[in-house]
Motif scaffolding. Structure first.
Motif, mmCIF file in Angstrom:
data_model
loop_
_atom_site.group_PDB
_atom_site.id
_atom_site.type_symbol
_atom_site.label_atom_id
_atom_site.label_comp_id
_atom_site.label_asym_id
_atom_site.label_seq_id
_atom_site.Cartn_x
_atom_site.Cartn_y
_atom_site.Cartn_z
ATOM 1 N N PHE A 13 47.323 1.840 31.839
ATOM 2 C CA PHE A 13 46.336 1.675 32.888
ATOM 3 C C PHE A 13 46.839 2.203 34.215
ATOM 4 C CE2 PHE A 13 43.211 0.197 35.575
ATOM 5 C CZ PHE A 13 43.791 -0.515 36.598
ATOM 6 N N TYR A 17 46.360 5.999 37.556
ATOM 7 C CA TYR A 17 46.259 6.198 38.987
ATOM 8 C C TYR A 17 47.141 7.312 39.518
ATOM 9 C CZ TYR A 17 43.522 2.018 39.019
ATOM 10 O OH TYR A 17 42.540 1.114 38.812
ATOM 11 N N GLU A 207 39.628 11.208 36.597
ATOM 12 C CA GLU A 207 38.376 10.799 37.241
ATOM 13 C C GLU A 207 38.568 10.338 38.681
ATOM 14 O OE1 GLU A 207 36.441 7.882 34.839
ATOM 15 O OE2 GLU A 207 36.385 9.194 33.095
ATOM 16 N N VAL A 208 39.810 10.265 39.116
ATOM 17 C CA VAL A 208 40.048 9.780 40.481
ATOM 18 C C VAL A 208 39.824 10.922 41.469
ATOM 19 C CG1 VAL A 208 41.727 8.754 42.060
ATOM 20 C CG2 VAL A 208 41.709 8.072 39.649
ATOM 21 N N PRO A 227 37.978 3.957 42.420
ATOM 22 C CA PRO A 227 37.188 4.012 41.194
ATOM 23 C C PRO A 227 36.956 2.597 40.671
ATOM 24 C CG PRO A 227 39.490 4.560 40.740
ATOM 25 C CD PRO A 227 39.431 4.104 42.168
ATOM 26 N N THR A 228 37.724 1.649 41.186
ATOM 27 C CA THR A 228 37.708 0.226 40.870
ATOM 28 C C THR A 228 38.778 -0.356 41.808
ATOM 29 O OG1 THR A 228 38.022 -1.434 39.136
ATOM 30 C CG2 THR A 228 39.407 0.509 38.985
ATOM 31 N N GLU A 230 41.266 -3.006 41.541
ATOM 32 C CA GLU A 230 42.430 -3.846 41.189
ATOM 33 C C GLU A 230 43.602 -3.588 42.123
ATOM 34 O OE1 GLU A 230 40.474 -2.486 39.007
ATOM 35 O OE2 GLU A 230 39.995 -4.002 37.512
ATOM 36 N N ARG A 259 33.774 7.798 40.422
ATOM 37 C CA ARG A 259 34.543 8.235 39.248
ATOM 38 C C ARG A 259 34.082 9.631 38.902
ATOM 39 N NH1 ARG A 259 34.253 2.723 35.567
ATOM 40 N NH2 ARG A 259 35.303 1.402 37.091
ATOM 41 N N TRP A 276 27.893 -1.191 42.273
ATOM 42 C CA TRP A 276 28.220 -2.276 41.339
ATOM 43 C C TRP A 276 28.642 -3.510 42.091
ATOM 44 C CZ3 TRP A 276 33.462 -1.443 38.233
ATOM 45 C CH2 TRP A 276 34.529 -1.396 39.110
ATOM 46 N N HIS A 280 36.888 -10.322 41.068
ATOM 47 C CA HIS A 280 38.337 -10.403 40.794
ATOM 48 C C HIS A 280 38.780 -11.820 41.110
ATOM 49 C CE1 HIS A 280 38.991 -6.020 40.344
ATOM 50 N NE2 HIS A 280 37.932 -5.950 41.143
ATOM 51 N N PHE A 323 39.377 -2.568 28.012
ATOM 52 C CA PHE A 323 40.016 -2.058 29.223
ATOM 53 C C PHE A 323 41.527 -2.164 29.011
ATOM 54 C CE2 PHE A 323 41.180 -3.687 33.717
ATOM 55 C CZ PHE A 323 41.668 -2.447 34.083
ATOM 56 N N THR A 347 30.927 -5.699 31.635
ATOM 57 C CA THR A 347 32.133 -6.231 30.989
ATOM 58 C C THR A 347 32.764 -7.334 31.828
ATOM 59 O OG1 THR A 347 33.296 -4.340 31.937
ATOM 60 C CG2 THR A 347 32.825 -4.251 29.582
ATOM 61 N N HIS A 349 36.431 -9.144 31.868
ATOM 62 C CA HIS A 349 37.780 -9.029 31.297
ATOM 63 C C HIS A 349 38.627 -10.252 31.593
ATOM 64 C CE1 HIS A 349 36.914 -4.696 31.120
ATOM 65 N NE2 HIS A 349 36.607 -4.758 32.411
ATOM 66 N N SER A 377 38.672 -9.924 35.720
ATOM 67 C CA SER A 377 37.831 -9.049 36.539
ATOM 68 C C SER A 377 36.567 -8.755 35.755
ATOM 69 C CB SER A 377 38.562 -7.767 36.943
ATOM 70 O OG SER A 377 38.621 -6.860 35.873
ATOM 71 N N TRP A 378 35.488 -8.514 36.476
ATOM 72 C CA TRP A 378 34.186 -8.347 35.804
ATOM 73 C C TRP A 378 33.272 -7.473 36.649
ATOM 74 C CZ3 TRP A 378 31.679 -11.631 39.404
ATOM 75 C CH2 TRP A 378 32.433 -12.712 39.880
#
Ligand code: 87F
Length: 608
Positions: A13, A17, A207-208, A227-228, A230, A259, A276, A280, A323, A347, A349, A377-378
């Protein structure tokens, strides 16, 4: 072993990045918020408006395409979104993409001068015959979307945004009831934070999108666009969480994310920037964290089934499909009968302690012992609107479930050419009175009293926009003290006395909501086949159905099934989820593919 697997997943994961090496030969592509010309940062979303003041007026921000991608022509059908192209990391090339020509909405002008009822207002493409073209045409004609000159980015027009606001209001209220608080974290991420783990370069990295220039100056260090979040949030979780009294920490933010997708873009379903919410959270115990994962999943089910009237299957993702940073991933999966494809709805998670170990999010327990927090996270995106549109719309246009419709009823007076002016006036007064009575019942009403459009044109127009109910009021209805109600979903008509309108309409709207859900649920049910052999499995897939199979739950099988189910015309199938509600699995049941003992039921399908 499990811990080792988790560590590996996490590494994978974080490798996501890693910035792609070259940021030369910039794709001079502006992403929504950023204008290419020397006008500085202009930020479209109110949450990030404050960033504007941070940029000098002279600055130009240029966003490099993360990697070279085949241009994505937007007009092509959704079905064209077949097997994804291999992602390659190469120096981005400048690419000019022609803005898509929008189909002109509402070609029939319906003006009375043109005579008679409007022709040509309807869609040129049919849902059954030409799904992809139908969808592209529909989202523009119904004024949900305008295409934009950055490929994969779309303007959400008020009709679409109002529906996103309905989803937001519903979900926001409920997560607050659970104890979640809203917050806002910045859009930008430093390279260092994203570079937390450098061992593997795979996964999401291509995708970044990166900001590499300000004005004419190349930035010393490129800055990523989220892109998210975290890596944005968790360093601060580590600062804020000290003792068990700081837990739980439950944050949500409503934002845009970017993304740089290379798969075929489709409005709402797959876009390079989308809206979205991302939640978290951090807890002291596994038990609390796991309870939340399911509470949120239940809310996602509620968004789809109770608001959008779209049936979903709740379940757990397979190891291959989860994920990579998660301990496990739960999901709600929807299905589009016309394309035969499953689609991930949202999702939730359970991250376990993977991230808290990485970011050192520790708390002191009652015994003053340091413990790593349990995290979740969701996320739910504007894709949900696309799924709703695909599920319910028809050849005449959108069909909106009443709870989602920004306007639920349109009242249309139908004076005849020879109707006396006093009668016309009385009609208009009645229209206003009915509107008021309905609004008192919290029904969202629009009246269409325009006298330069024919009733026929107005019917078509509001059908295209998907309003659940049309209320007609003609001279005869004036004499009889009634209105005629026409349902958008079934076309059924009923006559209702004026005195009963305020009571009847809210009931009818709820009936429509329930009927639309029941119809969609029945369609999905007939398209789900229980399969015990690969032959049955392929037959189901080729009938555009999903397959529910006993499965040995091995990644190697999933990979093989994907390969073997790939045909010249269709992508391979994957597991959509391991459903929480599944038939009994008696001892001795065999995996549909390997013949090994089955461990669980899996829902498979070709998918978006
Ligand atoms: C694309 C580029 C970089 C998905 C990405 O699902 C990173 C990522 O981390 C990435 N695409 N993901 C996974 C997102 C996980 C998780 N984040 C919070 C969610 C829900 C909301």
């Amino acid at each position: 072993m499990l811990t080792r697997l988790c560590q590996l997943s996490c590494k994978r994961f974080f490798a996501a990045y890693l910035p792609i090496a070259a940021v030369t030969g910039l794709g001079s592509v502006a992403i929504n918020n950023f204008e290419l010309r020397r006008i500085g940062l202009t930020v479209a979303f109110s949450e990030v408006q404050k960033l504007k003041t941070m940029a000098s007026v002279e600055e130009t921000v240029i966003v490099a395409e993360a990697a070279e991608a085949a241009p994505a022509p937007e007009a092509a059908p959704v079905e064209a979104a077949a097997a994804p192209k291999e992602k390659k990391e190469r120096a981005p090339k400048e690419k000019k993409e022609k803005p898509k020509k929008e189909p002109k909405p509402e070609q029939g002008d319906g003006k009375k001068a043109a005579g008679g009822d409007a022709k040509g207002l309807g869609l040129k493409n049919g849902k059954k015959d030409n799904f992809g073209e139908w969808y592209s045409e529909l989202v523009v004609a119904s004024e949900l979307i305008s295409y934009y000159d950055v490929s994969g980015c779309y303007i959400l027009r008020p009709w679409a945004y109002a529906m996103w606001e309905v989803v937001q209001a519903w979900f926001d209220k409920r997560i607050k009831q659970l104890g979640v608080q809203n917050s806002y974290f910045p859009l930008f991420i430093t390279e260092d934070v994203l570079n937390t783990e450098k061992d593997h370069v795979e996964g999401f990295a291509p995708e970044v999108a990166w900001v590499t220039k300000c004005g004419n100056t190349t930035m010393e260090k490129p800055i990523a666009i989220r892109p998210t979040s975290e890596t944005v949030m968790y360093p601060y979780f580590a600062q804020w969480i000290r003792s068990h009294r700081d837990l739980p920490l439950r944050l949500n933010q409503w934002t845009n994310v970017v993304r740089w997708e290379f798969k075929y873009p489709t409005p709402f379903i797959r876009s390079r920037e989308f809206l979205w919410q991302e939640g978290h959270t951090a807890f002291a115990t596994q038990e609390e964290a796991e309870r939340e994962v399911l509470d949120i999943l239940e809310l996602y089910r509620g968004v789809y089934e109770d608001l959008l009237a779209v049936p979903v299957t709740k379940g757990k993702k397979s190891k291959k499909e989860q994920f990579a940073g998660a301990f496990y991933t739960t999901t709600v999966e929807a299905y589009i009968p016309e394309t035969g494809r499953g689609i991930q709805g949202a999702t939730s998670h359970c991250l376990g302690q993977n991230f808290s170990k990485m970011f050192n999010i520790q708390f002191e327990d009652d015994d003053r012992q340091k413990q790593y927090a349990w995290q979740n996270s969701w996320g739910l995106t504007t894709r949900s609107l696309g799924v709703m549109i695909m599920t319910h719309a028809d050849d005449k246009g959108l069909v909106l479930p009443p709870r989602m419709a920004p306007k639920q009823v349109v009242i249309i007076p139908i004076p005849k050419a020879n109707t006396a002016p006093e009668m016309v006036q009385a009609m208009m007064d009645k229209v206003a009175e009915l509107k008021e009575a309905l609004e008192k019942q919290d029904v969202r009403v629009v009246t269409d009293t325009r006298n330069n459009y024919t009733p026929g044109w107005k019917y078509n127009h509001w059908e295209l926009k998907g309003l659940p109910l049309r209320m007609e009021l003609g001279p005869k209805d004036m004499d009889n003290g009634v209105v005629v109600l026409a349902r958008r979903d079934t076309g059924a008509k009923e006559t209702v006395a004026w005195a009963d309108v305020a009571a009847r309409v809210p009931v009818l709207l709820e009936t429509i909501q329930a009927d639309m859900f029941a119809a969609a649920k029945a369609r999905t049910a007939t398209c789900t086949e229980v399969c015990h052999s690969f032959e049955e499995f392929m037959t189901a897939l080729n009938n555009k159905h999903m397959a529910l199979t006993p499965w040995a739950d091995e990644e190697a099988i999933e990979e093989e099934v994907k390969k073997k189910s790939t045909t010249p015309d269709a992508m391979g199938a994957k597991t959509l989820c391991l459903p929480f509600e599944a038939p009994e699995l008696p001892e001795g049941t065999k995996c549909f593919y390997s013949g090994k003992p089955a461990k669980n039921w899996a829902l498979w399908g070709r998918s978006y």
